[in-house]
Design a protein around this motif. Structure first.
Motif, short mmCIF file in Angstrom:
data_model
loop_
_atom_site.label_atom_id
_atom_site.label_comp_id
_atom_site.label_asym_id
_atom_site.label_seq_id
_atom_site.Cartn_x
_atom_site.Cartn_y
_atom_site.Cartn_z
N ALA A 162 4.01 17.28 -12.25
CA ALA A 162 2.76 16.60 -12.27
C ALA A 162 1.70 16.81 -11.15
O ALA A 162 0.79 16.48 -10.97
CB ALA A 162 2.83 15.27 -12.76
N GLY A 163 2.13 17.24 -10.09
CA GLY A 163 1.52 17.85 -8.67
C GLY A 163 1.73 16.64 -7.78
O GLY A 163 0.87 16.43 -6.75
N GLU A 164 2.68 15.69 -7.62
CA GLU A 164 2.78 14.67 -6.66
C GLU A 164 3.18 15.07 -5.50
O GLU A 164 3.93 16.33 -5.29
CB GLU A 164 3.98 13.66 -7.03
CG GLU A 164 3.40 12.81 -8.36
CD GLU A 164 2.41 11.72 -8.10
OE1 GLU A 164 2.29 11.32 -6.73
OE2 GLU A 164 1.94 11.05 -9.08
N GLY A 165 2.80 14.76 -4.34
CA GLY A 165 3.10 15.01 -3.08
C GLY A 165 4.67 14.62 -2.68
O GLY A 165 4.96 13.63 -3.07
N TRP A 166 5.33 15.49 -1.95
CA TRP A 166 6.91 15.05 -1.92
C TRP A 166 7.00 14.16 -0.71
O TRP A 166 7.75 13.40 -0.82
CB TRP A 166 7.46 16.77 -1.28
CG TRP A 166 7.13 17.01 0.17
CD1 TRP A 166 5.97 17.68 0.50
CD2 TRP A 166 7.96 16.56 1.24
NE1 TRP A 166 6.23 18.01 1.71
CE2 TRP A 166 6.90 17.16 2.36
CE3 TRP A 166 8.96 15.65 1.60
CZ2 TRP A 166 7.28 16.94 3.56
CZ3 TRP A 166 9.15 15.43 2.96
CH2 TRP A 166 8.56 16.15 3.90
N SER A 167 6.21 14.13 0.29
CA SER A 167 6.29 13.21 1.38
C SER A 167 6.07 11.70 0.95
O SER A 167 6.88 10.83 0.99
CB SER A 167 5.29 13.66 2.55
OG SER A 167 4.07 13.35 2.02
N GLN A 168 5.10 11.38 -0.05
CA GLN A 168 4.76 10.37 -0.54
C GLN A 168 5.89 9.83 -1.42
O GLN A 168 6.24 8.76 -1.36
CB GLN A 168 3.44 10.25 -1.26
CG GLN A 168 3.07 8.71 -1.91
CD GLN A 168 1.85 8.93 -2.52
OE1 GLN A 168 1.37 9.84 -3.25
NE2 GLN A 168 0.98 7.75 -2.64
N THR A 169 6.42 10.94 -2.13
CA THR A 169 7.69 10.51 -3.01
C THR A 169 8.72 10.20 -2.37
O THR A 169 9.43 9.05 -2.64
CB THR A 169 7.90 11.82 -3.74
OG1 THR A 169 6.83 12.45 -4.64
CG2 THR A 169 9.19 11.60 -4.79
N PRO A 222 0.91 -1.20 -0.06
CA PRO A 222 -0.18 0.02 -0.01
C PRO A 222 0.83 1.26 0.08
O PRO A 222 0.46 2.35 0.80
CB PRO A 222 -0.84 -0.06 1.36
CG PRO A 222 0.19 -0.94 2.33
CD PRO A 222 0.93 -1.83 1.36
N LEU A 223 1.96 1.36 -0.87
CA LEU A 223 2.66 2.46 -0.79
C LEU A 223 2.48 3.11 -1.99
O LEU A 223 2.79 4.74 -2.11
CB LEU A 223 4.33 1.84 -0.90
CG LEU A 223 4.78 1.38 0.47
CD1 LEU A 223 6.14 0.75 0.21
CD2 LEU A 223 4.52 2.02 1.60
N GLY A 224 1.93 2.78 -2.93
CA GLY A 224 1.93 3.43 -4.37
C GLY A 224 3.17 3.51 -5.11
O GLY A 224 4.08 3.14 -4.55
N HIS A 225 2.93 3.83 -6.35
CA HIS A 225 4.20 4.10 -7.08
C HIS A 225 5.10 2.44 -7.30
O HIS A 225 6.15 2.47 -7.02
CB HIS A 225 5.35 5.18 -6.68
CG HIS A 225 4.59 6.28 -6.63
ND1 HIS A 225 4.25 7.02 -7.77
CD2 HIS A 225 4.07 7.01 -5.52
CE1 HIS A 225 3.73 8.29 -7.43
NE2 HIS A 225 3.86 8.35 -5.86
N GLY A 226 4.20 1.42 -7.27
CA GLY A 226 4.84 0.13 -7.20
C GLY A 226 5.74 -0.13 -8.36
O GLY A 226 6.58 -0.98 -8.04
N TYR A 227 5.93 0.57 -9.39
CA TYR A 227 6.92 0.44 -10.18
C TYR A 227 8.40 0.85 -9.79
O TYR A 227 9.36 -0.06 -10.70
CB TYR A 227 6.55 1.40 -11.72
CG TYR A 227 6.66 2.72 -11.40
CD1 TYR A 227 7.81 3.56 -11.25
CD2 TYR A 227 5.32 3.48 -10.83
CE1 TYR A 227 7.87 4.89 -10.93
CE2 TYR A 227 5.51 4.66 -10.64
CZ TYR A 227 6.36 5.49 -10.43
OH TYR A 227 6.57 6.87 -10.19
#
Length: 691
Positions: free
Chosen positions: A483-490, A392-397
């Motif tokens: 593209a508007g991604e959140g930095w913390s999740q990144t 459940p982290l996202g960006h699984g690639y």
């Protein structure tokens, strides 16, 4: 080497930052290509399209920094077209997770097999998988997929156009390769003054030959200064060795040795001057004192006698030819001669397809290191994609993308790159993420920061993989900021998934290895066979001078060099593996390597004194060659099967030859050195050899 020592060494290698020659103008040009693409798409399109197209410009620019002799614009366009096609296929398949997983496995398997074609092909194929994994996460339709693919190709076209419009040091790589070869021979001549049997690394000559292979269009544009010195440098090496050799050249002491040292020193000075002229496209400047040393003296001042005299005269003539060939007008061009066109013509890109297919078919077997690597990387990428999607982290690639960029066919590179990738990603993501939270940059500021990061990566990529990884990680953070991604999740997602991808890659190599140590005897046997073919080709000229075939001698020499290079690379990889030797100790490796190097040197000394076509045939050389040819298959098999090669028939043939010809013949004395090398090899590989 134990596992702890191997891991420590590879980690240290991955984190090492080297001092190297930087190319700021080339890096600036590549960064400008990325900036143009991002700026245009942000102005005319959407941030998502800008992110997608930026990867095409980035990957195309990165390909132009690889060690390839093809024109830079062709590389940029080829990579962009391949990435565009890969991205389009990925977009079409992403709607069905099962279909995409199958496509990903097939794509990764082909990318792993691409290493059979060459390292540049392997790197580009790995990039195709990595970029496909990232870009297909941007939502779109089939027409949108075509649009994305076209934008990626546009990025490569932009890079290619910049290379054409703003050329920076044209033919610079070819000049450097030829200059390095000449400088290596200058160093060899200088070392021969003090060590008459000094070893020579043929790698610079091999690189110069690779750089001299041209497409038809390149052949029409090549500067004349690059056309002649390489072939002369190839002919100089055996002459230098034969002049310095204490058996076949000048005596170990006395006036002849002093004259030989004087000639070798002058040769080193001339070759250094020619190397400098070729590297920078300038006329050759040689001091009058050096040229006076190389003037052909009269008989009373020649000093040298016998074979040394012939070598000295030949050296003077060849050095004069080298200076003349390199002193042409540097802006002139000259098409290749028919001989060069036949041997050094580089096939066009369409003609590379059957060559690549043959290479893939040759490595498509379980015993091949490339084939095992393809299976290994396919399993790791598939597992990484499944785990990354499930978490459940996202960006699984990010996990499979890390794995495919880290994994290489050998243990040392995989582990060192894995450590460097994780360390660089940690630094890059934290720096970029911290900057994002501190200044909250807008879309255009993120674009500028991304271009800055990619410019630094182009500039510093040769200093170490950890530095390049840090720049790439920061580049991706800023691109996603566009593209508007959140930095913390990144930050947190990428750190965790990068660690997961790296651990999967390292674990896979530990569980499913392809140790080079176990194949060392096969590499050694291949080198022995190639050396023997070189010796047989030279001996055939002595046996039948009227039927001499220089091309056969040349091709066998090139095969011998290639086999030696494969052996040295295999030994370098084996030394870093956590595997104890299987039937061949490190001491035996060094002794066998020394024996085969001596064998090649003895053959080279014979080549330096090849007889003319009208010379008398040597039946003894023919009988010696026949005995060597008869014993060779069993000897090669013995090396592979860990037994002692037997050269009894070769000994008998040599004794008969020496009894008939005496000890004054150059070929007889050189063949005695060759026979000593074969016996040294047998002693090194004896099963009961004491440590």
């Amino acid at each position: 080497m134990t596992w702890s020592s191997a891991l420590k060494d590879t980690a240290r290698a991955g984190l090492t930052i080297e001092r190297t020659h930087l190319e700021p103008l080339v890096a600036l040009r590549g960064a400008c290509g990325v900036a143009i693409v991002i700026g245009l798409i942000l102005w005319l399109g959407t941030p998502q399209l800008a992110v997608s197209s930026a990867f095409g410009a980035f990957a195309s620019g990165l390909a132009t920094f690889q060690r390839s002799w093809r024109p830079r614009p062709v590389l940029a366009l080829g990579v962009a077209v391949a990435l565009g096609f890969s991205t389009f296929v990925g977009y079409v398949a992403i709607a069905d997770p099962v279909v995409f997983a199958v496509l990903l496995a097939v794509w990764t398997l082909l990318a792993g097999m691409a290493w059979a074609i060459g390292p540049v092909s392997g790197m580009v194929a790995s990039q195709m998988v990595a970029v496909m994994l990232f870009t297909v996460t941007l939502p779109t339709s089939v027409p949108g997929a075509l649009h994305h693919a076209a934008l990626i190709v546009f990025g490569g076209l932009t890079q290619a156009a910049l290379i054409v419009v703003f050329p920076i040091r044209p033919w610079g790589r070819q000049r450097d390769a030829l200059a390095d070869a000449l400088a290596a021979e200058a160093d060899y001549a200088r070392r021969l003054r003090h060590d008459p049997v000094a070893r020579f690394d043929p790698q610079p000559l091999m690189d110069a030959r690779s750089a001299a292979a041209l497409t038809p269009r390149q052949a029409r544009r090549r500067p004349g200064q690059l056309a002649g010195p390489r072939g002369l440098a190839e002919r100089l090496r055996p002459v230098l060795a034969s002049l310095a050799d204490p058996v076949l050249g000048a005596p170990p002491e006395g006036p002849e040795r002093d004259r030989a040292r004087e000639l070798l020193g002058a040769a080193a000075s001339v070759l250094d001057a020619v190397a400098h002229a070729v590297r920078w496209g300038r006329p050759v400047k040689v001091t009058p004192e050096v040229m006076a040393t190389l003037d052909v003296p009269d008989e009373s001042r020649l000093v040298l006698t016998g074979a040394a005299r012939r070598s000295g005269l030949r050296l003077m003539v060849l050095l004069a030819d080298v200076v003349e060939a390199a002193d042409e007008r540097v802006e002139s061009t000259r098409p290749t001669t028919p001989e060069e066109r036949r041997h050094l013509l580089r096939p066009s890109v369409p003609r590379l397809v059957p060559v690549g297919l043959r290479a893939l078919r040759r490595e498509a077997r379980w015993s091949s290191a490339i084939g095992r690597h393809a299976v290994r990387v396919t399993a790791v990428v598939s597992a990484g994609y499944a785990l990354g999607t499930a978490l459940p982290l996202g960006h699984g690639y990010w996990a499979p993308m890390t794995s495919v960029m880290v994994m290489r066919p050998d243990f040392a590179q995989t582990y060192s790159r894995g450590v460097a990738r994780f360390a660089g990603t940690v630094v890059g993501v934290w720096l970029a993420g911290g900057l994002m939270v501190l200044i909250h940059p807008g879309m255009y500021v993120c674009a500028g920061l991304a271009v800055l990061c990619i410019g630094l990566m182009y500039l510093l990529m040769r200093t170490g993989y950890s530095v390049a990884s840090a720049c790439i990680a920061a580049y991706v953070v800023f691109l996603l900021g566009i593209a508007g991604e959140g930095w913390s999740q990144t930050v947190w997602a990428r750190l965790a998934l990068t660690l997961l991808g790296g651990l999967l890659a390292l674990t896979a190599y530990a569980l499913f290895p392809a140790w080079e140590t176990l194949r060392l005897r096969d590499r050694l046997a291949d080198w022995l066979a190639a050396n023997a073919r070189y010796s047989l080709a030279v001996l055939a000229v002595y046996a039948r001078p009227g039927e001499r075939k220089p091309r056969r001698v040349r091709e066998s020499l090139l095969d011998s060099r290639a086999a030696r290079l494969e052996w040295e690379e295999a030994v370098a990889r084996a030394e870093k593996e956590p595997v104890r030797h299987r039937g061949m100790s490190r001491r035996a490796e060094r002794a066998a390597e020394s024996a085969l190097a001596t064998m090649g040197r003895a053959t080279m000394l014979m080549e330096a004194h090849l007889p003319d076509r009208d010379a008398e045939a040597s039946p003894g050389a023919g009988a010696f060659a026949a005995a060597l040819r008869a014993d060779l298959p069993d000897a090669v098999t013995a090396v592979r099967e860990r037994s002692r090669p037997d050269w009894s028939a070769v000994h008998r043939a040599h004794d008969a030859w020496r009894a008939k010809a005496g000890e004054e013949g150059v070929a007889v004395r050189a063949s005695e050195l060759l026979l000593d090398a074969l016996e040294e090899l047998s002693e090194a590989l004896s099963p009961g050899r004491r440590r």
